[in-house]
Design an enzyme around this catalytic site. Structure first.
Site, PDB file in Angstrom:
ATOM      1  N   CYS A  45       0.823  -1.209   0.000  1.00 17.67           N
ATOM      2  CA  CYS A  45       0.000   0.000   0.000  1.00 17.67           C
ATOM      3  C   CYS A  45       0.854   1.255   0.000  1.00 17.67           C
ATOM      4  CB  CYS A  45      -0.943  -0.006   1.198  1.00 17.67           C
ATOM      5  SG  CYS A  45      -2.023   1.444   1.254  1.00 17.67           S
ATOM      6  N   CYS A  50      -1.674   1.533  -3.126  1.00 18.27           N
ATOM      7  CA  CYS A  50      -2.758   2.505  -3.059  1.00 18.27           C
ATOM      8  C   CYS A  50      -2.300   3.937  -2.800  1.00 18.27           C
ATOM      9  CB  CYS A  50      -3.789   2.071  -2.017  1.00 18.27           C
ATOM     10  SG  CYS A  50      -3.103   1.465  -0.467  1.00 18.27           S
ATOM     11  N   LYS A  53      -0.396   5.354  -5.942  1.00 19.61           N
ATOM     12  CA  LYS A  53      -1.372   5.346  -7.036  1.00 19.61           C
ATOM     13  C   LYS A  53      -2.387   6.475  -6.857  1.00 19.61           C
ATOM     14  CE  LYS A  53      -4.157   1.945  -6.966  1.00 19.61           C
ATOM     15  NZ  LYS A  53      -4.610   0.544  -7.012  1.00 19.61           N
ATOM     16  N   ALA A 117      12.897 -13.532   5.029  1.00 26.12           N
ATOM     17  CA  ALA A 117      12.806 -14.535   6.082  1.00 26.12           C
ATOM     18  C   ALA A 117      11.828 -15.612   5.654  1.00 26.12           C
ATOM     19  CB  ALA A 117      12.345 -13.905   7.393  1.00 26.12           C
ATOM     20  N   TYR A 180      -9.867  -3.551 -10.566  1.00 26.32           N
ATOM     21  CA  TYR A 180      -9.729  -2.189 -10.048  1.00 26.32           C
ATOM     22  C   TYR A 180      -8.357  -1.599 -10.358  1.00 26.32           C
ATOM     23  CZ  TYR A 180      -7.023  -3.862  -5.993  1.00 26.32           C
ATOM     24  OH  TYR A 180      -6.066  -4.414  -5.186  1.00 26.32           O
ATOM     25  N   GLU A 184      -8.011   1.776 -12.631  1.00 26.75           N
ATOM     26  CA  GLU A 184      -7.414   2.976 -12.042  1.00 26.75           C
ATOM     27  C   GLU A 184      -6.269   3.503 -12.888  1.00 26.75           C
ATOM     28  OE1 GLU A 184      -8.553   2.168  -7.353  1.00 26.75           O
ATOM     29  OE2 GLU A 184      -6.618   1.483  -8.115  1.00 26.75           O
ATOM     30  N   ARG A 201      -9.927 -10.892 -20.877  1.00 22.61           N
ATOM     31  CA  ARG A 201     -10.328 -12.213 -21.366  1.00 22.61           C
ATOM     32  C   ARG A 201     -11.823 -12.437 -21.280  1.00 22.61           C
ATOM     33  NH1 ARG A 201      -7.949 -16.192 -16.592  1.00 22.61           N
ATOM     34  NH2 ARG A 201      -9.172 -15.332 -14.868  1.00 22.61           N
ATOM     35  N   ARG A 207     -15.482  -7.064 -12.320  1.00 19.25           N
ATOM     36  CA  ARG A 207     -16.333  -8.176 -11.918  1.00 19.25           C
ATOM     37  C   ARG A 207     -16.536  -8.158 -10.403  1.00 19.25           C
ATOM     38  NH1 ARG A 207     -14.851 -13.374 -10.564  1.00 19.25           N
ATOM     39  NH2 ARG A 207     -12.718 -12.912 -11.223  1.00 19.25           N
ATOM     40  N   ASP A 306      -3.313  -9.691   3.066  1.00 15.37           N
ATOM     41  CA  ASP A 306      -3.575 -10.240   1.736  1.00 15.37           C
ATOM     42  C   ASP A 306      -3.057 -11.655   1.537  1.00 15.37           C
ATOM     43  OD1 ASP A 306      -4.575  -7.727   1.365  1.00 15.37           O
ATOM     44  OD2 ASP A 306      -3.199  -7.146  -0.245  1.00 15.37           O
ATOM     45  N   THR A 314      -6.160  -2.899   2.547  1.00 10.46           N
ATOM     46  CA  THR A 314      -5.244  -2.421   3.576  1.00 10.46           C
ATOM     47  C   THR A 314      -5.917  -2.197   4.930  1.00 10.46           C
ATOM     48  OG1 THR A 314      -3.749  -1.433   1.956  1.00 10.46           O
ATOM     49  CG2 THR A 314      -3.689  -0.525   4.180  1.00 10.46           C
ATOM     50  N   ALA A 344     -13.679   0.963  -2.734  1.00 13.13           N
ATOM     51  CA  ALA A 344     -13.709   2.019  -3.744  1.00 13.13           C
ATOM     52  C   ALA A 344     -12.767   1.677  -4.876  1.00 13.13           C
ATOM     53  CB  ALA A 344     -13.305   3.362  -3.124  1.00 13.13           C
ATOM     54  N   HIS A 439     -27.619  20.974   1.017  1.00 14.11           N
ATOM     55  CA  HIS A 439     -27.772  21.497  -0.337  1.00 14.11           C
ATOM     56  C   HIS A 439     -26.922  22.758  -0.528  1.00 14.11           C
ATOM     57  CE1 HIS A 439     -29.870  22.301  -4.111  1.00 14.11           C
ATOM     58  NE2 HIS A 439     -29.973  23.564  -3.715  1.00 14.11           N
ATOM     59  N   GLU A 444     -26.287  14.979  -1.033  1.00 12.48           N
ATOM     60  CA  GLU A 444     -27.696  15.079  -0.659  1.00 12.48           C
ATOM     61  C   GLU A 444     -28.560  14.061  -1.401  1.00 12.48           C
ATOM     62  OE1 GLU A 444     -29.908  18.607  -1.918  1.00 12.48           O
ATOM     63  OE2 GLU A 444     -28.319  19.040  -3.368  1.00 12.48           O
TER      64      GLU A 444
END
Length: 450
Positions: A45, A50, A53, A117, A180, A184, A201, A207, A306, A314, A344, A439, A444
């Site tokens: 990250c 992220c 990016k 390690a 994603y 991006e 593919r 997806r 992960d 993250t 997101a 507003h 809103e």
């Protein structure tokens, strides 16, 4: 092995978001902790994911903002973009963050080894230098790594790891994949003036995300000039004598590109980690199987982030690392709740969602109501862009409980975070309706959907 013979109470393999959080919290509970990192402290990250990016996303937004400025009375002459300036600025911030993460470990008296390690046994790790270290508990937090497809010439392609170090801005970018990461970077390069072609593919982008948002993003990005070739995986990548590459396909014409970016997914980083030396069970994709307390099939070894069989985000890894440390060293057993985790995609425009998609809700609940707002963001009116935002709310018809909120449009991730609190809290559509609108704002629309 007697407890007093261990070199450390906790040895963490991997100094990414989850590993650093676990190390810091465990040390604050009084544990003697060490962490090994073969790349750079901070993990995917911070170093190659992220954070840099998102900084590129911000940088690319100025192309649109500067064009729009003229419609608001600002006239800027001789605009010029310098890729190396943006790239180097981003990389300097990565250095700053790595230093901050390193200082966090140092301030908590966590030893760190800058080498690979591997697991040598239930209570032992072996460093690349050959040194073997023992620990009462071992935590694996090695994250995930980009998957490279088995195609001829794939060595000429780059992944999201290398994209931050491009020597110059390419004129033509070919991206394989439509998840994603692919979307991006497609948005970044498109906004910076590159010709972008996305090949995939399957016949879908993103997806797993809500169908309406995926369709809207496809429509908008095509309007912005991104080309798509679906059902069209790369068969061969061939370098050209004058520079650049030609990508060949099974049933389509070749595509010339200066950079070929492969973004076809990420695989848990467990290869060669020595898991077999401790009898640790893995899933078919190499992911480490863990229980609700992050423990593997080996009683003394845990895993977070992960590298496991759960959500690759993250903030999830951070929560898992914290819960692990509290459970094992803080005498406070805790688990992580994976329900209603917001997500997101920082595409252009971005999309975000929390809870069930419309398709998922119909499959699980049957009778649902779908509320939506399809609107033109006020910001786009002077800019003469006809792109429209779309917000959706998925509601259980019987109880009125909001099952999911999904949106695409400017600042959607920023708005979605507040909506995620409401969905997580189990609020109803009536609760949203009873809230007065702010507003004029895009947010809103969340309380005006009918």
């Amino acid at each position: 092995m007697a407890e007093h013979t261990f070199d450390y109470d906790l040895f963490v393999i991997g100094a990414g978001s989850g590993g650093v959080r676990a190390s810091r919290v465990a040390a604050s509970h009084g544990a003697k902790v060490a962490v090994a990192e073969e790349h750079r402290i901070g993990g995917t990250c911070v170093i190659r994911g992220c954070v840099p990016k998102k900084l590129l996303v911000y940088g690319s937004h100025f192309a649109e903002e500067l064009q729009d400025a003229a419609h608001y009375g600002w006239h800027i002459d001789a605009m010029h973009f310098n890729w190396s300036h943006l790239r180097d600025t981003v990389l300097r911030d990565v250095d700053r963050l790595e230093t901050a993460y390193t200082n966090t470990l140092d301030s908590h008296k966590v030893d760190h080894f800058h080498e690979r390690a591997t697991i040598a046994g239930p209570h032992a790790v072996r460093l690349a230098s050959g040194r073997e270290i023992t620990a009462k508990v071992i935590l694996v937090a090695t994250g995930a790594w980009p998957v490279m497809p088995d195609i001829e010439g794939v060595e000429h392609a780059i992944t999201s790891n290398e994209v931050f170090h491009l020597p110059e801005l390419p004129k033509r970018v070919l991206i394989q994949g439509a998840g994603y990461i692919a979307m991006e970077f497609a948005g970044i390069f498109n906004a910076l003036g590159c010709h972008v072609t996305v090949v995939n593919r399957s016949d879908q982008i993103l997806r797993g995300y809500d169908d309406s948002l995926r369709d809207r993003l496809l429509q908008i990005t095509m309007g912005r000039g991104i080309e798509y070739r679906l059902h069209c995986p790369i068969k061969r990548i061939e370098p050209q004598d004058g520079g650049g590459f030609i990508a060949h396909f099974e049933k389509h014409d070749p595509v010339e590109a200066d950079v070929v970016l492969v973004a076809t997914g990420r695989r848990p980083n467990t290869s060669g980690l020595g898991l077999e030396n401790a009898g640790i069970e893995c899933g078919p994709g190499g992911q480490i199987c863990v229980d609700e307390y992050n423990r593997t099939s080996c009683e003394s070894i845990y895993a977070v982030g992960d590298v496991t069989d759960r959500i690759q985000l993250t903030p999830v890894a951070i929560r898992e690392g914290h819960a692990f440390a509290d459970t094992v060293f803080g005498d406070n057993p805790r688990t992580v709740d994976y329900d209603c985790v917001p997500n997101a995609v920082f595409s252009q425009p971005p999309l975000a969602g929390v809870g069930l998609t419309e398709a998922q809700a119909r499959a699980h609940y049957g009778n649902i109501k779908v509320y939506s707002s399809d609107f033109r963001p006020m910001k786009n009116i002077f800019a003469e862009r006809h792109e429209r935002g779309l917000y959706k709310m998925i509601v259980d018809e019987g109880s009125g409980k909001v099952l999911g909120v999904h949106m695409i449009g400017p600042e959607s991730p920023e708005i979605l975070q507040a909506a995620a609190v409401a969905v997580k809290a189990g609020l109803t559509k009536a609760d949203f309706d009873a809230t007065v609108a702010l507003h004029p704002s895009m947010a809103e629309e969340l309380v005006l959907m009918r």
